[in-house]
Design a protein around this motif. Structure first.
Motif, short mmCIF file in Angstrom:
data_model
loop_
_atom_site.label_atom_id
_atom_site.label_comp_id
_atom_site.label_asym_id
_atom_site.label_seq_id
_atom_site.Cartn_x
_atom_site.Cartn_y
_atom_site.Cartn_z
N GLN A 127 -24.57 -6.80 19.15
CA GLN A 127 -24.75 -6.26 20.10
C GLN A 127 -26.68 -7.03 20.03
OE1 GLN A 127 -27.08 -2.56 21.39
NE2 GLN A 127 -25.69 -2.03 22.43
N GLY A 128 -27.08 -7.61 21.85
CA GLY A 128 -28.43 -8.41 21.64
C GLY A 128 -28.01 -9.47 20.90
N THR A 129 -27.22 -10.36 20.68
CA THR A 129 -27.50 -11.16 20.40
C THR A 129 -27.27 -12.84 20.99
OG1 THR A 129 -25.29 -10.85 18.36
CG2 THR A 129 -25.85 -13.81 18.33
N ALA A 130 -27.66 -13.21 20.57
CA ALA A 130 -28.81 -14.65 21.47
C ALA A 130 -27.93 -16.08 22.03
CB ALA A 130 -30.04 -14.37 21.45
N ASP A 131 -27.37 -16.15 20.45
CA ASP A 131 -26.78 -17.88 20.40
C ASP A 131 -25.19 -17.35 20.08
OD1 ASP A 131 -29.25 -19.03 21.18
OD2 ASP A 131 -29.63 -18.76 19.72
N SER A 132 -24.19 -17.43 20.57
CA SER A 132 -22.92 -17.11 20.17
C SER A 132 -22.39 -18.49 18.73
CB SER A 132 -22.04 -17.83 21.15
OG SER A 132 -22.67 -19.20 21.12
N ASN A 133 -23.66 -18.45 18.55
CA ASN A 133 -22.68 -19.56 16.93
C ASN A 133 -24.10 -19.42 15.93
OD1 ASN A 133 -25.00 -21.63 18.01
ND2 ASN A 133 -22.96 -23.12 17.54
N LYS A 134 -25.04 -17.89 16.34
CA LYS A 134 -26.24 -17.74 15.39
C LYS A 134 -25.54 -17.17 13.44
CE LYS A 134 -29.78 -14.91 15.15
NZ LYS A 134 -31.27 -13.91 15.82
N ASN A 135 -24.05 -16.57 13.91
CA ASN A 135 -24.10 -15.36 12.95
C ASN A 135 -23.02 -15.58 12.08
OD1 ASN A 135 -26.16 -13.18 12.90
ND2 ASN A 135 -25.15 -12.65 14.97
N ALA A 136 -22.65 -17.25 10.97
CA ALA A 136 -21.59 -17.36 10.62
C ALA A 136 -20.70 -16.08 9.84
CB ALA A 136 -21.64 -18.67 10.10
N CYS A 137 -19.41 -15.98 9.51
CA CYS A 137 -19.03 -15.52 9.25
C CYS A 137 -19.20 -15.69 7.79
CB CYS A 137 -17.16 -15.39 8.45
SG CYS A 137 -16.47 -15.23 10.20
N PRO A 138 -19.50 -14.64 6.19
CA PRO A 138 -20.09 -15.14 5.45
C PRO A 138 -19.22 -15.76 4.65
CG PRO A 138 -20.36 -12.68 5.85
CD PRO A 138 -18.95 -13.46 6.96
N ALA A 139 -19.86 -16.57 4.09
CA ALA A 139 -19.24 -17.91 2.71
C ALA A 139 -17.95 -16.64 1.81
CB ALA A 139 -19.81 -17.91 1.51
#
Length: 247
Positions: free
Chosen positions: A193-205
């Motif tokens: 919730q509250g994310t600004a960019d659709s590619n900000k948080n990549a799945c972790p390594a």
């Protein structure tokens, strides 16, 4: 003998060539002697040209003879004493009243509305979806909801009216309504919730996903055998020659 200066004109002392038409913005009763123009530091005597009273104007007419010939100031405007034409209330304000006298009569556009035009009488432009409009707003898209928030409602008043972007989506500046819809989180990324960019948080390594609209890292899948996943949001990569990738 000397003749009285006729109404609608002024006649300076020792004037032998007849009267001069009373200037626009003023009126001249019979016997007016001199032209006198009102300023903040000037007052005119009873023998001088008289300004149209505050709250009225003359138009571009000359030769007026009395105050009753001055016109009432229209809504959306104000008319100081001696006005030739009404002065428009500026953008971001409005004035619903007739016969007003100064700029203080122009009221700030109310919260939830925009007043883009000069001379506005009543605010009718609702704040756009994805935006909020504090008092005095000029355009309905002046104040965008900040990144990570949105509103689909029109006529919002405060930044607090912008709601957090829902989990699984991203919201840039001014998100809301049909013109700027919320964006699904991209494959390989997750959007709380509250994310600004659709590619900000990549799945972790060591993890990945080919699904969109993930809401947390726990929804990412373990990298398949024989592949490696560097945590940059892309697809699993083949294990390099001379290396092995057990999981």
């Amino acid at each position: 003998g000397c003749l009285q200066c006729p109404a609608g004109q002024y006649c300076p002392l020792a004037s032998g060539q007849g009267g001069t038409p009373c200037p626009a913005g003023y009126y001249c009763p019979a016997g007016t002697e001199n032209a006198c123009f009102v300023t903040k530091s000037t007052t005119c005597s009873g023998a001088d040209t008289q300004p149209c009273p505050a709250g009225t104007y003359s138009g571009y007419r000359t030769g007026l003879t009395n105050a009753g010939q001055c016109w009432g100031c229209p809504k959306g405007h104000y008319c100081p004493a001696g006005s030739v034409a009404p002065k428009s209330c500026p953008s971001g304000s409005y004035n619903p009243s007739y016969n007003t006298t100064n700029s203080g009569s122009c009221q700030l556009c109310p919260m939830g509305y925009a007043c883009p035009q000069i001379g506005t009488i009543n605010p009718i432009v609702n704040c756009s979806a994805g935006f909020y409009c504090p008092a005095g707003t000029v355009y309905p898209d002046d104040w965008p909801c900040p990144p990570g928030s949105r509103t689909d409602k029109y006529g919002q008043k405060r930044i607090e009216d912008c709601q957090p972007c829902p989990a699984g989506y991203a919201c840039t500046f001014g998100t809301g309504g049909e013109k700027s819809k919320i964006k699904p989180c991209e494959a390989g990324y997750y959007c709380p919730q509250g994310t600004a960019d659709s590619n900000k948080n990549a799945c972790p390594a060591g993890t990945w996903s080919n699904r969109t609209m993930l809401t947390s890292a726990s929804e990412c899948e373990v990298c398949p055998k024989g592949k490696y996943c560097p945590g940059t949001g892309g697809l699993p990569q083949p294990c390099a020659a001379g290396h092995f990738c057990p999981k």
